[in-house]
Design a protein around this motif. Sequence first.
Motif, PDB file in Angstrom:
ATOM      1  N   ARG A 132      61.537  -1.466  10.703  1.00 17.03           N
ATOM      2  CA  ARG A 132      62.630  -2.045  11.497  1.00 17.03           C
ATOM      3  C   ARG A 132      63.921  -2.058  10.684  1.00 17.03           C
ATOM      4  O   ARG A 132      64.994  -1.772  11.198  1.00 17.03           O
ATOM      5  CB  ARG A 132      62.280  -3.471  11.959  1.00 17.03           C
ATOM      6  CG  ARG A 132      61.175  -3.511  12.970  1.00 17.03           C
ATOM      7  CD  ARG A 132      61.366  -4.579  14.035  1.00 17.03           C
ATOM      8  NE  ARG A 132      60.373  -4.409  15.103  1.00 17.03           N
ATOM      9  CZ  ARG A 132      60.559  -3.635  16.156  1.00 17.03           C
ATOM     10  NH1 ARG A 132      61.678  -2.997  16.314  1.00 17.03           N
ATOM     11  NH2 ARG A 132      59.602  -3.505  17.066  1.00 17.03           N
ATOM     12  N   THR A 133      63.806  -2.364   9.413  1.00 12.98           N
ATOM     13  CA  THR A 133      64.994  -2.371   8.550  1.00 12.98           C
ATOM     14  C   THR A 133      65.571  -0.954   8.462  1.00 12.98           C
ATOM     15  O   THR A 133      66.781  -0.748   8.587  1.00 12.98           O
ATOM     16  CB  THR A 133      64.626  -2.866   7.128  1.00 12.98           C
ATOM     17  OG1 THR A 133      63.959  -4.103   7.272  1.00 12.98           O
ATOM     18  CG2 THR A 133      65.847  -3.036   6.259  1.00 12.98           C
ATOM     19  N   ALA A 134      64.684   0.043   8.269  1.00 13.46           N
ATOM     20  CA  ALA A 134      65.136   1.440   8.180  1.00 13.46           C
ATOM     21  C   ALA A 134      65.786   1.868   9.498  1.00 13.46           C
ATOM     22  O   ALA A 134      66.812   2.557   9.513  1.00 13.46           O
ATOM     23  CB  ALA A 134      63.955   2.348   7.855  1.00 13.46           C
ATOM     24  N   ALA A 135      65.197   1.459  10.614  1.00 17.22           N
ATOM     25  CA  ALA A 135      65.729   1.834  11.927  1.00 17.22           C
ATOM     26  C   ALA A 135      67.113   1.232  12.143  1.00 17.22           C
ATOM     27  O   ALA A 135      68.009   1.884  12.671  1.00 17.22           O
ATOM     28  CB  ALA A 135      64.778   1.364  13.030  1.00 17.22           C
ATOM     29  N   ARG A 136      67.280  -0.013  11.699  1.00 15.32           N
ATOM     30  CA  ARG A 136      68.590  -0.671  11.851  1.00 15.32           C
ATOM     31  C   ARG A 136      69.658   0.033  11.014  1.00 15.32           C
ATOM     32  O   ARG A 136      70.799   0.197  11.424  1.00 15.32           O
ATOM     33  CB  ARG A 136      68.492  -2.150  11.469  1.00 15.32           C
ATOM     34  CG  ARG A 136      68.239  -3.042  12.690  1.00 15.32           C
ATOM     35  CD  ARG A 136      68.528  -4.496  12.388  1.00 15.32           C
ATOM     36  NE  ARG A 136      67.583  -5.017  11.420  1.00 15.32           N
ATOM     37  CZ  ARG A 136      66.397  -5.525  11.727  1.00 15.32           C
ATOM     38  NH1 ARG A 136      66.023  -5.584  12.989  1.00 15.32           N
ATOM     39  NH2 ARG A 136      65.583  -5.971  10.807  1.00 15.32           N
ATOM     40  N   GLU A 137      69.235   0.492   9.827  1.00 10.11           N
ATOM     41  CA  GLU A 137      70.155   1.209   8.941  1.00 10.11           C
ATOM     42  C   GLU A 137      70.627   2.509   9.624  1.00 10.11           C
ATOM     43  O   GLU A 137      71.800   2.854   9.612  1.00 10.11           O
ATOM     44  CB  GLU A 137      69.401   1.539   7.647  1.00 10.11           C
ATOM     45  CG  GLU A 137      70.269   1.734   6.435  1.00 10.11           C
ATOM     46  CD  GLU A 137      69.433   2.199   5.242  1.00 10.11           C
ATOM     47  OE1 GLU A 137      69.946   2.951   4.433  1.00 10.11           O
ATOM     48  OE2 GLU A 137      68.230   1.824   5.173  1.00 10.11           O
ATOM     49  N   CYS A 138      69.675   3.232  10.228  1.00 14.89           N
ATOM     50  CA  CYS A 138      70.015   4.484  10.940  1.00 14.89           C
ATOM     51  C   CYS A 138      70.949   4.188  12.108  1.00 14.89           C
ATOM     52  O   CYS A 138      71.918   4.905  12.354  1.00 14.89           O
ATOM     53  CB  CYS A 138      68.750   5.159  11.488  1.00 14.89           C
ATOM     54  SG  CYS A 138      67.635   5.712  10.224  1.00 14.89           S
ATOM     55  N   HIS A 139      70.636   3.114  12.829  1.00 14.99           N
ATOM     56  CA  HIS A 139      71.418   2.738  13.998  1.00 14.99           C
ATOM     57  C   HIS A 139      72.871   2.450  13.594  1.00 14.99           C
ATOM     58  O   HIS A 139      73.818   2.926  14.238  1.00 14.99           O
ATOM     59  CB  HIS A 139      70.785   1.507  14.656  1.00 14.99           C
ATOM     60  CG  HIS A 139      71.352   1.191  15.997  1.00 14.99           C
ATOM     61  ND1 HIS A 139      72.499   0.446  16.153  1.00 14.99           N
ATOM     62  CD2 HIS A 139      70.960   1.518  17.245  1.00 14.99           C
ATOM     63  CE1 HIS A 139      72.771   0.330  17.437  1.00 14.99           C
ATOM     64  NE2 HIS A 139      71.853   0.981  18.127  1.00 14.99           N
TER      65      HIS A 139
END
Length: 324
Positions: A132-139
């Motif tokens: 989730r942290t990685a996904a937020r970073e991409c977002h």
Amino acid sequence: MSILQFNGPQLGQKIRMVLQTLPSDHVILVAESNADTSALSGILADAVHVQKGMGKVNCVGAHQYLTDEERRRTLFLVDCDGEDNQELLAKDALIISENRDLESDMFFRLRSFEEILVRQFAQKDGSLSLFRTAARECHSFVLELATRVGLIRDIANRLGLQTRLEDMCTGKRRKVSVRDLKDIDTYCSSLQTPAFETILSEFRNLLTWTDGDVISVRNSSAANSVKKCRIHNESDCLACKGRRFANGHELVDLGARVLAFKRHGGEGPPAPNFREFEHLLRASVTSDACADWQTVTRIRRFETWGGFTILRTPGALQQNLQSY
Ligand SMILES: [Zn+2]
């Protein structure tokens, strides 16, 4: 008839003719472009006839041309385009996207991108919170880059500067875009957003702007940055600037690129291409998320006003979207 000759009254006449041939309980949905109609294709009821509107100006012109009775059976859906649309917002049978355009509505409002990333990353064992942290970073990266590029292009447009160039592959003229940045792959693999000045300098070379043009764009952007947003009362608010300037097609393009790099060397299936990624976005839409989407809320309001059905029921909606 060429597209250039197509205008509001002509579009209105065409809609009138189509209405006369349709059963009386059928309605027409007029959207600006193919990208808009495809963004909604999975959630429309069977009795909806889709008509491409050839741009916002023609859609608004056709809306004015039709009679009240014809408007009850014709819903116009236009892109916000980051403009002040207060006058249009007050009109019956005319709906404006919540974000810059319908594709960006789908990308942001429904938060589908993060869900896709989490599912793709979570192929391997590991903590879901890390994904989730990685996904937020991409977002954040995708939002920031699309917003920065959209802001420069919007300002240049307003100043009357050249924003179109010849596409190297098709030879056709199109708007300058994120894909024209020469280090786009490096940015997408490292999630490092290029500085405003870097993008400005690249666009200047691509579009042959003068020194004076560049200064005008820079000054206009600086003036824009100090203004506080209405919703959060913050200056340079990324959330509000993203809503206004981030182009949906570029958000999807960047999302697919980031995903390709994140999947590179990983296990499991290869990363989806642009079209597959678009389908994944739609498939991630839940009926709960749709209920919270202002564009859908506005369509529901039109249904009540006009007495016709535009959208599938939530149950059917969910089923249909899952079939992508
Ligand atoms: Zn804000």
